[in-house]
Design a protein around this motif. Structure first.
Motif, PDB file in Angstrom:
ATOM      1  N   HIS A  55       4.862  -3.718   1.802  1.00 42.07           N
ATOM      2  CA  HIS A  55       4.638  -2.444   1.113  1.00 42.07           C
ATOM      3  C   HIS A  55       5.684  -2.168   0.037  1.00 42.07           C
ATOM      4  O   HIS A  55       5.518  -1.214  -0.735  1.00 42.07           O
ATOM      5  N   SER A  58       3.913  -2.214  -3.336  1.00 41.62           N
ATOM      6  CA  SER A  58       3.309  -0.972  -3.832  1.00 41.62           C
ATOM      7  C   SER A  58       4.341  -0.102  -4.540  1.00 41.62           C
ATOM      8  O   SER A  58       4.073   0.468  -5.610  1.00 41.62           O
ATOM      9  N   GLU A  59       5.529   0.004  -3.958  1.00 44.10           N
ATOM     10  CA  GLU A  59       6.584   0.827  -4.550  1.00 44.10           C
ATOM     11  C   GLU A  59       7.033   0.256  -5.890  1.00 44.10           C
ATOM     12  O   GLU A  59       7.234   0.986  -6.863  1.00 44.10           O
ATOM     13  N   GLU A  76      -3.809   0.964  -2.913  1.00 44.93           N
ATOM     14  CA  GLU A  76      -4.036   0.518  -1.545  1.00 44.93           C
ATOM     15  C   GLU A  76      -3.565  -0.917  -1.379  1.00 44.93           C
ATOM     16  O   GLU A  76      -3.384  -1.643  -2.362  1.00 44.93           O
ATOM     17  N   MET A  77      -3.398  -1.337  -0.126  1.00 43.87           N
ATOM     18  CA  MET A  77      -2.962  -2.703   0.151  1.00 43.87           C
ATOM     19  C   MET A  77      -3.780  -3.284   1.282  1.00 43.87           C
ATOM     20  O   MET A  77      -4.077  -2.604   2.264  1.00 43.87           O
TER      21      MET A  77
END
Length: 335
Positions: A55, A58-59, A76-77
């Motif tokens: 994650h 994403s950041e 989304e992931m």
């Protein structure tokens, strides 16, 4: 005189206002104005393998998009199991891919499967694999598939071995930990055949693509007998299990050369490879072009060319080793 004095008082305000307006206009021109994806569903999907901090992607993407004037939509992931690359296409087939403004992946296996799926949603990849040899794209400038991205594939394999030999001239038997795709490269086959004649070094291939294969390879003490140094290029097994790889190699107290610069801070003795700096900014620039309506197939694939050489005298001393001073003169970073 009265009007002159009034003009002198007003002039700085006008000048400040003009400079501010000019700065805003110049910034807007540089950015091309804000770019916002439209749609009700989350517009960007990151498809990742099971790495240690998935994650974080994403950041990093969200921050880069903001820097490049793209209003981040929902991100989304989806995480896939890449232990057996043959299963990736089936996993891709179960994902909600259509209708996305952009699909992003840092995996060569996933990028290959996304291309094969012939999606309407554009894909942006960043991978260490050669995208043409790996069948991700059929061209670097223009291509048939709705795909673009960044490749960090540069043939540095001989240089990895040469720098290791300069830093530690006494090494005679070098293990290379990599996946099967790495050993399919013509330059690697050449190294396996002629490294002893050219550099006086025997190279031992150690193949691993999953955690189980990694553990199995290092439990085979007979196969690793006599290895007095290690080269660890940036392949998926390292990307997904870097802490364990470092643990296994630190226990051997021999010279190590990794392919990613951050490994120097984590325990490697040397690092040499292509710089990954600015990767997310490059991805964000491509996303911005997509947001502006440029088809992915028309955005050129970018090939990174800047390299680094890092040496950690601290990590070497902790392992009871002393790097040759010649390698310190070549290093771009000394730890």
């Amino acid at each position: 005189k009265k009007y002159c004095l009034r003009a002198m008082r007003i002039a700085p305000c006008w000048l400040f206002g003009w400079l501010l307006a000019h700065s805003v206009i110049a910034s807007a021109q540089a950015q091309g104005g804000a770019c916002t994806f439209r749609g009700n569903a989350p517009s960007i999907l990151i498809v990742s393998g099971r790495v240690e901090k998935p994650h974080q992607q994403s950041e990093n993407l969200r921050a880069a998009l903001l820097r490049h004037g793209v209003s981040p939509p929902g991100i989304e992931m989806e995480l896939l199991d890449e232990a057996d690359p043959a299963t990736v296409p089936a996993q891709i087939g179960r994902l909600p891919l259509e209708g996305r403004s952009v699909i992003i992946t840092l995996s060569g296996h996933i990028a290959k499967s996304l291309t094969a799926a012939k999606l309407r949603s554009p894909t942006v990849f960043a991978t260490i694999a050669d995208p043409m040899a790996f069948n991700i794209v059929d061209g670097m400038a223009r291509r048939s598939a709705n795909v673009t991205g960044i490749t960090y594939d540069v043939s540095l394999e001989w240089k990895l071995l040469e720098h290791l030999k300069i830093g530690f001239p006494g090494v005679k038997r070098v293990g290379i930990l990599a996946d099967r795709h790495f050993y399919e490269r013509p330059v690697v086959r050449e190294i396996l055949e002629s490294s002893r004649a050219k550099l006086g070094v025997a190279v031992v291939p150690v193949v691993a693509e999953s955690r189980d294969e990694l553990e199995g390879a290092f439990s085979n003490t007979a196969a690793l007998q006599g290895i007095d140094a290690w080269i660890v290029p940036e392949t998926p097994v390292v990307f997904r299990n870097e802490a364990r790889v470092l643990e296994l190699l630190r226990a051997r107290r021999v010279p190590t050369v990794f392919g990613h610069p951050t490994m120097l801070d984590k325990g490697a003795i040397m690092t040499f490879g292509v710089k990954f700096e600015g990767m997310w900014d490059e991805v964000a620039r491509m996303v911005r072009q997509l947001c502006r309506g440029t088809p992915a197939r028309e955005i050129p694939v970018v090939r990174a060319i800047h390299v680094f050489l890092g040496v950690s005298v601290t990590n070497a001393r902790a392992a009871g080793l002393t790097p040759d001073p010649r390698i310190l003169k070549l290093a771009t970073t000394i730890h």
